[in-house]
Write a protein that holds these residues in place. Structure first.
Motif, PDB file in Angstrom:
ATOM      1  N   PRO A  28      32.949  38.350  50.428  1.00  0.00           N
ATOM      2  CA  PRO A  28      32.030  39.493  50.339  1.00  0.00           C
ATOM      3  C   PRO A  28      32.605  40.832  50.801  1.00  0.00           C
ATOM      4  N   THR A  29      33.655  40.836  51.631  1.00  0.00           N
ATOM      5  CA  THR A  29      34.212  42.103  52.112  1.00  0.00           C
ATOM      6  C   THR A  29      35.694  42.196  51.789  1.00  0.00           C
ATOM      7  N   GLY A  30      36.212  43.416  51.816  1.00  0.00           N
ATOM      8  CA  GLY A  30      37.616  43.634  51.548  1.00  0.00           C
ATOM      9  C   GLY A  30      38.512  42.949  52.564  1.00  0.00           C
ATOM     10  N   ARG A  31      38.144  43.026  53.842  1.00  0.00           N
ATOM     11  CA  ARG A  31      38.965  42.409  54.890  1.00  0.00           C
ATOM     12  C   ARG A  31      38.982  40.894  54.741  1.00  0.00           C
ATOM     13  N   ALA A  32      37.812  40.314  54.411  1.00  0.00           N
ATOM     14  CA  ALA A  32      37.750  38.866  54.230  1.00  0.00           C
ATOM     15  C   ALA A  32      38.569  38.434  53.021  1.00  0.00           C
ATOM     16  N   ALA A  33      38.543  39.246  51.958  1.00  0.00           N
ATOM     17  CA  ALA A  33      39.329  38.924  50.763  1.00  0.00           C
ATOM     18  C   ALA A  33      40.824  39.024  51.063  1.00  0.00           C
ATOM     19  N   GLN A  34      41.228  40.036  51.831  1.00  0.00           N
ATOM     20  CA  GLN A  34      42.637  40.177  52.200  1.00  0.00           C
ATOM     21  C   GLN A  34      43.105  38.984  53.024  1.00  0.00           C
ATOM     22  N   ARG A  35      42.257  38.560  53.938  1.00  0.00           N
ATOM     23  CA  ARG A  35      42.604  37.403  54.772  1.00  0.00           C
ATOM     24  C   ARG A  35      42.726  36.141  53.923  1.00  0.00           C
ATOM     25  N   MET A  36      41.824  35.977  52.956  1.00  0.00           N
ATOM     26  CA  MET A  36      41.871  34.820  52.063  1.00  0.00           C
ATOM     27  C   MET A  36      43.162  34.837  51.241  1.00  0.00           C
ATOM     28  N   THR A  37      43.586  36.029  50.816  1.00  0.00           N
ATOM     29  CA  THR A  37      44.836  36.171  50.070  1.00  0.00           C
ATOM     30  C   THR A  37      46.028  35.741  50.919  1.00  0.00           C
ATOM     31  N   GLN A  38      46.045  36.213  52.161  1.00  0.00           N
ATOM     32  CA  GLN A  38      47.156  35.896  53.060  1.00  0.00           C
ATOM     33  C   GLN A  38      47.247  34.398  53.343  1.00  0.00           C
ATOM     34  N   LEU A  39      46.095  33.752  53.532  1.00  0.00           N
ATOM     35  CA  LEU A  39      46.083  32.344  53.936  1.00  0.00           C
ATOM     36  C   LEU A  39      46.269  31.382  52.768  1.00  0.00           C
ATOM     37  N   SER A  40      45.927  31.846  51.554  1.00  0.00           N
ATOM     38  CA  SER A  40      46.050  30.961  50.391  1.00  0.00           C
ATOM     39  C   SER A  40      47.319  31.211  49.583  1.00  0.00           C
ATOM     40  N   GLY A  41      47.903  32.406  49.742  1.00  0.00           N
ATOM     41  CA  GLY A  41      49.058  32.769  48.932  1.00  0.00           C
ATOM     42  C   GLY A  41      48.703  33.114  47.503  1.00  0.00           C
ATOM     43  N   ARG A  42      47.404  33.287  47.251  1.00  0.00           N
ATOM     44  CA  ARG A  42      46.920  33.643  45.914  1.00  0.00           C
ATOM     45  C   ARG A  42      45.968  34.823  46.046  1.00  0.00           C
ATOM     46  N   GLU A  43      45.847  35.598  44.976  1.00  0.00           N
ATOM     47  CA  GLU A  43      44.995  36.791  45.051  1.00  0.00           C
ATOM     48  C   GLU A  43      43.528  36.415  45.215  1.00  0.00           C
ATOM     49  N   ALA A  44      42.896  37.023  46.191  1.00  0.00           N
ATOM     50  CA  ALA A  44      41.442  36.918  46.355  1.00  0.00           C
ATOM     51  C   ALA A  44      40.855  38.310  46.212  1.00  0.00           C
ATOM     52  N   LYS A  45      39.699  38.407  45.618  1.00  0.00           N
ATOM     53  CA  LYS A  45      39.046  39.690  45.391  1.00  0.00           C
ATOM     54  C   LYS A  45      37.705  39.729  46.130  1.00  0.00           C
ATOM     55  N   THR A  46      37.231  40.939  46.364  1.00  0.00           N
ATOM     56  CA  THR A  46      35.832  41.026  46.803  1.00  0.00           C
ATOM     57  C   THR A  46      34.952  40.535  45.657  1.00  0.00           C
ATOM     58  N   ILE A  47      33.774  40.048  45.999  1.00  0.00           N
ATOM     59  CA  ILE A  47      32.862  39.569  44.952  1.00  0.00           C
ATOM     60  C   ILE A  47      32.532  40.705  43.991  1.00  0.00           C
ATOM     61  N   HIS A  48      32.349  41.909  44.533  1.00  0.00           N
ATOM     62  CA  HIS A  48      32.033  43.057  43.677  1.00  0.00           C
ATOM     63  C   HIS A  48      33.161  43.328  42.677  1.00  0.00           C
ATOM     64  N   ARG A  49      34.393  43.238  43.152  1.00  0.00           N
ATOM     65  CA  ARG A  49      35.519  43.487  42.248  1.00  0.00           C
ATOM     66  C   ARG A  49      35.669  42.346  41.245  1.00  0.00           C
ATOM     67  N   LEU A  50      35.463  41.108  41.698  1.00  0.00           N
ATOM     68  CA  LEU A  50      35.553  39.962  40.791  1.00  0.00           C
ATOM     69  C   LEU A  50      34.548  40.100  39.651  1.00  0.00           C
ATOM     70  N   LEU A  51      33.353  40.580  39.993  1.00  0.00           N
ATOM     71  CA  LEU A  51      32.295  40.714  38.994  1.00  0.00           C
ATOM     72  C   LEU A  51      32.366  42.038  38.243  1.00  0.00           C
ATOM     73  N   GLU A  52      33.342  42.884  38.603  1.00  0.00           N
ATOM     74  CA  GLU A  52      33.565  44.172  37.934  1.00  0.00           C
ATOM     75  C   GLU A  52      32.334  45.065  38.053  1.00  0.00           C
ATOM     76  N   VAL A  53      32.116  45.512  39.280  1.00  0.00           N
ATOM     77  CA  VAL A  53      30.953  46.338  39.572  1.00  0.00           C
ATOM     78  C   VAL A  53      31.021  47.649  38.796  1.00  0.00           C
ATOM     79  N   LYS A  54      29.861  48.106  38.333  1.00  0.00           N
ATOM     80  CA  LYS A  54      29.753  49.396  37.643  1.00  0.00           C
ATOM     81  C   LYS A  54      29.213  50.430  38.614  1.00  0.00           C
ATOM     82  N   PRO A  55      29.461  51.722  38.353  1.00  0.00           N
ATOM     83  CA  PRO A  55      28.882  52.763  39.201  1.00  0.00           C
ATOM     84  C   PRO A  55      27.366  52.616  39.297  1.00  0.00           C
TER      85      PRO A  55
END
Length: 745
Positions: free
Chosen positions: A372-399
């Protein structure tokens, strides 16, 4: 205040214009001189006549200016002024040449033609029929929104609220406002009920009108979303409304609530305990999530593969031997379309998630990771070795364009391509975001929710993770074994002890958890400031801006975020010679550590690594002020992986983040955490807050406080009470599907 003066002239140039809040810097030609005017003059255009009341001020960088308090504006009436007006770029598609042709053709009737008969512009060289219609549309929009802003600001509303009202009601907004001031209470315009009530009184509106009650009901329901409630019990809602409204009895209010239900303004449904009143949008969200959970939880899979053999292969490749429950979790993930993986710190959730990823990839499945947050997604990326995104970015949030929720490009019509979606830190996901995520799953996809239900629930409405677990209808695997390496951490051992009602050991002189006793708030604040500014950087080499975080239960008092941030800013970033900006009582300076305090789907940012640009900064994101440009009224924040640009009008969404509340720390981990605990408000002295704070520290935790506050928090098992219906909805749907199956057979 300086004596006000009145000046009249013609706008000769627009130096700066912020269309979000109407702030303008412009040059005005007076009869005998020119002057720079600054102030709120929304959609001002070159060539307009202006009569402004205000005061002269001396700007440190730009010299003498006239600060506008109020003004009256008139459209250009001479052909020369009309040419300037049209050539200024105010209307897209008209430059100097076309402006001259239009005015030459229509003279002083130019604006009437553009507004009422724009098709006649097509007779001019360079203007097609389509372009003529577009010119008329833009002109009327700007004139309409200008009038709405002028009318709304007279009543004490902001330009932003006026623009939002225009987007809903169009040119009729001022008329509709006078007929019913409470129309502006709707979500998206975000005028409080109290403000609408004030306007109603000023306009002589009948305060006994039932529309006032309807607005109050919607206001209470919307306000309580901030407290995490998806609904309010009908009788409680009635009592609160009666206190808010003079002259209405509870029986009358109950009747009006029933009328609102009939009209579709609210949803009323029964629960095990009481009648529940929802905003329709929240009822829709909980109903949808319940239906998807009930459906997916019973949807079994058969890959025709030996999952145990795949896990054995992963163990051989990684050199990790999985515990019994970790293996079970991986097998459960493969067996059903939906599952929950939960557990406290040190129980191996990350290792288990990585094993799941390896297993699904071995099966040829595409896996998407999110948080749900940028920091949590960054941590998930670091620990998994694979790209993790915020849910908003994964779902391609619109303005964002008003309403309770943003729009996402990914949904039922354009689902995610992933076969498996794994979402981390799910205690933070509110019901609206969970609905959006589940709507975006393609048919047959797996969804795995990972989180610790003992942490604080989401900032937004709902208690999604806990409700799903407590429904006992979904596949849930809880990891409860603390692994050997984690068991050596006093932070992790103490965190689990807190959950069991055990007091942390406070007299340790080594390890990763220390307790510093103080018997005075001011002394506690001084110690906390010295820890972050001097002692911890000196002893451990930590950077006070990026590695250390002060987390406190409260905003108030010497150990609350407000006073601590002021103290820490002075200690860590003291220079006032650098660029800075003051908003109300907060000064933001170049280099300051700041936090975004609400979801803003329109803030533009550029990714530092590859230059990709997008929009959206979210509640809880932490960064540092990288640039302050007073001339263009923008502020840039460096959020580690991206640079976000804020217009000055949005700076109110930022606050200093040297110290943050425990609630705001959710989803984040920090190398070192300083936790002040001294006589915080009683309602914040509970086990849930203490446990969440402890689990934010990765390497070092220092508690600064007194024994009494700490022990009271351990003893108080009180959890956040939220009115939600998700658990019951899931149980009802699963029971109904079971009954249907029994009927079939």
């Amino acid at each position: 205040m300086d004596k006000t003066e009145k000046l009249s002239g013609t706008v000769s140039d627009i130096l700066y214009q912020n269309e979000e809040n109407g702030y303008v810097v412009c040059e005005v030609a007076l009869p005998d001189s020119d002057i720079v005017m600054v102030g709120t003059m929304p959609y001002l255009m070159v060539g307009e006549g202006i009569t402004a009341e205000g005061v002269y001020v001396n700007h440190a960088s730009y010299g003498k200016q006239f600060r506008v308090i109020s003004c009256e504006r008139t459209l250009p009436s001479t052909e020369k002024a009309m040419r300037s007006f049209l050539a200024s770029g105010a209307i897209k598609g008209i430059g100097e040449v076309l402006a001259g042709r239009i005015v030459d053709e229509f003279g002083e009737a130019t604006f009437d033609i553009i507004a009422d008969s724009p098709v006649l512009l097509a007779s001019i060289q360079g203007i097609t029929k389509k372009k003529a219609e577009e010119i008329g549309k833009i002109f009327n929009y700007r004139m309409g929104i200008k009038r709405v802003i002028e009318e709304f600001t007279k009543l004490g509303l902001t330009p932003e609220q006026a623009v939002a009202a225009y987007s809903v009601y169009g040119n009729d907004a001022p008329m509709l406002l006078k007929q019913n001031p409470y129309i502006v209470c709707r979500t998206g315009i975000d005028v409080s009920f109290e403000t609408a009530d004030r306007i109603a009184k000023e306009l002589g509106f009948d305060l006994g009108d039932t529309r006032r009650v309807r607005a109050a009901i919607l206001h209470i329901l919307a306000h309580n979303l901030q407290n995490g409630h998806t609904y309010i019990p009908k009788l409680k809602l009635t009592a609160v409304a009666a206190n808010l409204l003079e002259g209405f009895e509870e029986d009358e209010i109950l009747e009006i609530i029933e009328d609102m239900f009939s009209d579709g303004e609210v949803v009323i449904t029964e629960s095990e305990r009481h009648d529940c009143v929802f905003l329709p949008r929240l009822y829709e969200a909980e109903s949808f999530v319940a239906a998807r959970v009930a459906q997916m939880a019973n949807d079994e899979t058969d890959y025709g593969e030996d999952i145990d053999a795949l896990i054995d292969e992963t163990e051989a490749e990684t050199g990790i031997e999985y515990a019994v429950m970790q293996r079970e979790a991986v097998k459960h993930a493969a067996a059903r379309r939906f599952m929950v993986l939960t557990g406290g710190p040190g129980t191996g959730k990350t290792t288990t998630v990585n094993a799941m990823i390896d297993m699904f990839e071995a099966l040829g499945k595409k896996v998407a990771l999110c948080a749900p947050t940028g920091r949590a997604a960054q941590r998930m990326t670091q620990l998994s070795g694979r790209e993790a995104k915020t849910i908003h970015r994964l779902l391609e949030v619109k303005p964002m364009e008003g309403g309770l929720t943003p729009e996402f490009a990914r949904n039922e019509r354009r689902p995610l391509s992933a076969d498996v979606v794994i979402a981390d830190e799910c205690s933070m996901i509110d019901i609206l975001l969970m609905e959006a995520l589940m709507r975006a799953l393609k048919r047959g996809a797996h969804l795995i929710l990972v989180g610790d239900y003992n942490q604080l629930p989401s900032v937004g409405a709902g208690n999604v993770l806990l409700d799903i677990i407590e429904s006992e209808c979904a596949d849930v695997v809880e990891l409860d074994e603390i692994f050997r390496q984690a068991a050596q951490s006093n932070i992790i051992v103490s965190s689990h002890g807190i959950l069991n009602g055990e007091y942390p050991i406070l007299d340790r002189r080594e390890g990763d958890f220390f307790f510093l006793y103080v018997d005075d708030e001011e002394l506690g604040a001084k110690k906390a400031a010295d820890l972050i500014a001097r002692r911890l950087p000196k002893a451990y080499g930590y950077d006070p801006f990026t590695d250390i975080q002060i987390i406190t239960p409260t905003k108030l008092g010497a150990l609350g975020t407000k006073e601590l941030n002021a103290r820490l800013q002075e200690r860590l970033n003291p220079s006032f010679s650098m660029p800075h900006i003051k908003r109300r009582d907060v000064v933001l300076k170049l280099g300051d550590k700041v936090m975004q305090t609400k979801n803003n789907y329109d803030i533009e940012w550029i990714k530092k690594s590859d230059g990709i640009s997008s929009t959206g900064v979210f509640n809880g994101d932490i960064g540092r002020v990288a640039q302050i440009d007073a001339a263009h009224e923008i502020l840039v924040v460096d959020y580690e992986d991206k640079l976000a640009t804020y217009p000055f009008s949005s700076i109110g969404e930022l606050e200093l983040a040297y110290a943050i509340t425990v609630h705001k720390s959710q989803g984040s981990e920090f190398d070192a955490v300083i936790l002040p605990l001294y006589h915080c408000p009683v309602r914040l002295r509970n086990r849930e807050i203490l446990y969440t704070a402890f689990t934010r520290a990765k390497e070092l935790l220092v508690v600064v406080g007194d024994y009494e506050t700490l022990t009271q928090m351990v003893d108080n098992l009180k959890h956040s009470k939220r009115y939600t219906l998700l658990r019951e909805m899931i149980q009802t749907l699963v029971m109904e599907s079971t009954d249907d199956d029994m009927t079939l057979f």
